[in-house]
Design a protein around this motif. Sequence first.
Motif, mmCIF file in Angstrom:
data_model
loop_
_atom_site.group_PDB
_atom_site.id
_atom_site.type_symbol
_atom_site.label_atom_id
_atom_site.label_comp_id
_atom_site.label_asym_id
_atom_site.label_seq_id
_atom_site.Cartn_x
_atom_site.Cartn_y
_atom_site.Cartn_z
ATOM 1 N N LEU A 47 57.878 39.700 49.896
ATOM 2 C CA LEU A 47 57.046 39.433 50.878
ATOM 3 C C LEU A 47 57.563 39.820 52.715
ATOM 4 C CD1 LEU A 47 55.424 35.651 50.235
ATOM 5 C CD2 LEU A 47 53.899 38.136 49.799
ATOM 6 N N MET A 48 58.585 39.571 52.583
ATOM 7 C CA MET A 48 59.153 40.280 54.612
ATOM 8 C C MET A 48 58.966 41.346 54.167
ATOM 9 S SD MET A 48 61.973 37.406 55.602
ATOM 10 C CE MET A 48 61.563 38.113 57.351
ATOM 11 N N VAL A 49 59.684 42.912 52.748
ATOM 12 C CA VAL A 49 60.146 43.809 52.908
ATOM 13 C C VAL A 49 58.138 44.156 52.397
ATOM 14 C CG1 VAL A 49 60.978 45.426 51.095
ATOM 15 C CG2 VAL A 49 62.037 43.258 52.219
ATOM 16 N N ASP A 50 57.627 43.386 51.675
ATOM 17 C CA ASP A 50 56.523 44.931 51.304
ATOM 18 C C ASP A 50 55.867 44.140 52.424
ATOM 19 O OD1 ASP A 50 57.236 44.600 48.168
ATOM 20 O OD2 ASP A 50 56.101 42.794 47.732
ATOM 21 N N GLY A 51 55.795 43.877 53.367
ATOM 22 C CA GLY A 51 55.157 43.302 54.861
ATOM 23 C C GLY A 51 55.358 44.776 55.257
ATOM 24 N N ILE A 52 56.577 44.937 55.922
ATOM 25 C CA ILE A 52 57.297 45.943 56.779
ATOM 26 C C ILE A 52 56.681 47.758 55.774
ATOM 27 C CG2 ILE A 52 59.186 47.270 58.027
ATOM 28 C CD1 ILE A 52 59.968 43.845 57.724
ATOM 29 N N PHE A 53 57.250 47.794 54.895
ATOM 30 C CA PHE A 53 56.735 48.915 54.140
ATOM 31 C C PHE A 53 55.566 49.081 54.533
ATOM 32 C CE2 PHE A 53 56.110 50.843 49.850
ATOM 33 C CZ PHE A 53 56.985 52.506 50.466
ATOM 34 N N SER A 54 54.077 48.296 53.907
ATOM 35 C CA SER A 54 53.137 48.352 53.692
ATOM 36 C C SER A 54 52.120 49.165 54.675
ATOM 37 C CB SER A 54 52.034 46.990 53.435
ATOM 38 O OG SER A 54 52.617 47.103 52.249
ATOM 39 N N LEU A 113 44.910 48.618 49.438
ATOM 40 C CA LEU A 113 45.090 47.802 48.178
ATOM 41 C C LEU A 113 47.085 47.278 47.729
ATOM 42 C CD1 LEU A 113 42.992 49.093 45.728
ATOM 43 C CD2 LEU A 113 42.778 48.126 45.990
ATOM 44 N N HIS A 114 48.034 48.702 48.616
ATOM 45 C CA HIS A 114 49.348 48.456 48.313
ATOM 46 C C HIS A 114 49.620 46.994 49.346
ATOM 47 C CE1 HIS A 114 53.934 49.444 49.256
ATOM 48 N NE2 HIS A 114 53.624 50.216 48.347
ATOM 49 N N SER A 115 48.453 46.659 50.428
ATOM 50 C CA SER A 115 49.286 46.216 51.172
ATOM 51 C C SER A 115 48.705 44.079 51.107
ATOM 52 C CB SER A 115 48.909 45.879 52.706
ATOM 53 O OG SER A 115 49.258 47.318 53.455
ATOM 54 N N VAL A 116 48.502 43.784 50.223
ATOM 55 C CA VAL A 116 48.012 42.966 49.707
ATOM 56 C C VAL A 116 48.998 42.251 49.151
ATOM 57 C CG1 VAL A 116 46.245 41.416 48.306
ATOM 58 C CG2 VAL A 116 45.454 43.530 48.761
ATOM 59 N N PRO A 117 48.707 40.750 49.755
ATOM 60 C CA PRO A 117 50.228 39.871 49.159
ATOM 61 C C PRO A 117 50.026 39.575 48.557
ATOM 62 C CG PRO A 117 48.359 39.557 51.480
ATOM 63 C CD PRO A 117 48.244 40.639 50.831
ATOM 64 N N PHE A 118 51.386 39.792 47.620
ATOM 65 C CA PHE A 118 52.469 38.876 46.360
ATOM 66 C C PHE A 118 52.207 39.966 45.363
ATOM 67 C CE2 PHE A 118 51.504 34.953 48.324
ATOM 68 C CZ PHE A 118 52.054 34.307 48.510
ATOM 69 N N ARG A 119 51.506 41.239 46.098
ATOM 70 C CA ARG A 119 51.878 42.139 45.198
ATOM 71 C C ARG A 119 50.999 42.127 43.950
ATOM 72 N NH1 ARG A 119 57.914 45.097 43.318
ATOM 73 N NH2 ARG A 119 58.112 44.882 45.355
ATOM 74 N N ILE A 120 49.724 41.801 44.141
ATOM 75 C CA ILE A 120 48.679 41.819 43.329
ATOM 76 C C ILE A 120 48.003 42.642 43.022
ATOM 77 C CG2 ILE A 120 46.353 40.817 42.991
ATOM 78 C CD1 ILE A 120 47.451 38.246 44.926
ATOM 79 N N THR A 121 48.041 43.916 44.148
ATOM 80 C CA THR A 121 47.155 45.192 43.572
ATOM 81 C C THR A 121 47.772 46.308 44.755
ATOM 82 O OG1 THR A 121 45.595 44.911 45.535
ATOM 83 C CG2 THR A 121 44.568 44.672 43.438
ATOM 84 N N ARG A 122 49.017 45.697 44.290
ATOM 85 C CA ARG A 122 50.223 46.867 44.638
ATOM 86 C C ARG A 122 50.459 48.222 43.933
ATOM 87 N NH1 ARG A 122 54.585 46.659 48.281
ATOM 88 N NH2 ARG A 122 56.414 47.375 48.076
#
Length: 458
Positions: free
Chosen positions: A38-45, A149-158
């Motif tokens: 989640l931390m990596v996804d948040g920064i990348f988004s 959509l890419h930024s939604v947590p837990f990669r629901i709509t990534r």
Amino acid sequence: MELLVIAFYLSVLSYYMGTLIYMLPIPFYGLKKWAPQLMVDGIFSAILVFSYTFILWIIGYLGEALGSDWNNYYLWFANEINVIVTTILMLKLIGIGLSSIGLGFIANSMISPLVSSLTYLLMFLITTSILITALVTLAPTILSLGILLHSVPFRITRSSGAMLISLVIIFSIGTPLMPRFIDTISPPSILGVSNEGFVFAKIHVYDDNNIGVPYCLYEIYSLNNKLQARYRSDPNGFINASTVETGIPYSMHRVKIDVAGYHYETMIDPKKYPSSRGIVNITIKINNLVVIKPLRYLALMNYNNFSLLYMDDSLAILNINASEATSMIIIGLESDSFSVSIDNVQAEPATTYSYEWGGAKFEAEEYSLSRGNHLVEITYVLSGTAEPVFDEIYYGRDTLGIEMNDLTNLVYPITILIYRLFLGPMIYLSVLFSASLALARLLGGSSSRIARIVVTGL
């Protein structure tokens, strides 16, 4: 911009949720493993959010570097649509012509399936173009939505977000290059189907007194001055271009009429002429020409007006209102003799020309007239006959490659057209879609590798 703001908040939420999970004093590995993700996804988004303008710039830059030009694409698309529409019209007119001569079974068995195929092709092209145009026109909004959509947590709509971002990037850059791809893979066509179209026509050429101009040469040129057809009128000034092998272009074209060496030029738009049962009736009147007899003519140049007062087998009387540079040209066969009097004064020609036209020998006499009204009497003795012969060029047979005795040659060029405008775009769009899938994976659609590289450098 509101979508980007929401996307940024969601990226921050992802990061802090990861931090929170890290801090939870519970030994559940299944939950703990989401923390770094989640931390990596948040920064990348968040990086994607702040790269929004850069992504739009890179789309324009790469498109320019690769030679993408939307104006050329839309011009190509409009031209291809025009080709399909005019080809459908041409086939329908051929079908009407076949039905009118009792060959309706050929029209139903061969022409109708070709028309149906081209109609479906037209629908496919228009639908595809509308979808692509909508995608590109709404590219900024779709890109923002993809980042959201890419930024939604837990990669629901990534995956969906990554796919939208990829579609915008790939199709915005690649779509304008489709005409080049299609031209590269397309074989040549043996049928000259073009955006000029095809239509049956009956053409009448008259002089100032509505007398048919016999044996005139009627040439059709495209707007870029390419010869497309050449016909010769009959003794009544009539040209029958209402057969499958003849016809004329349906679009505007240039017409050059040659009357025993006298040239007349005009523009013809068949759409503006009346038609009956699919046959356009074209009437052309040459106002400064008088037909004395077949292959004997009187032409006036630079005059104000004139009227024919009398004409029989040996005498013609005219009233001419001349300007400063009015000239009168009498054209006849070499064996003819003419005598001209102007205002009851015998006149001699200023210039005499002898030449050959269509295999017949002619002589032309040019007379000059001073400014003012003049009574002109022309007496003549006509002897001999001739019939000019020319190599005619049929628009349907010679330019488009249509022959009545072998209509099956229509199948190959129509097949090539379907190959170019259906299979070609399908192959190219499949390539673009595959590239979009690959880019979506890099953006984190199914793997976090690119995100980790961007965020951590590892």
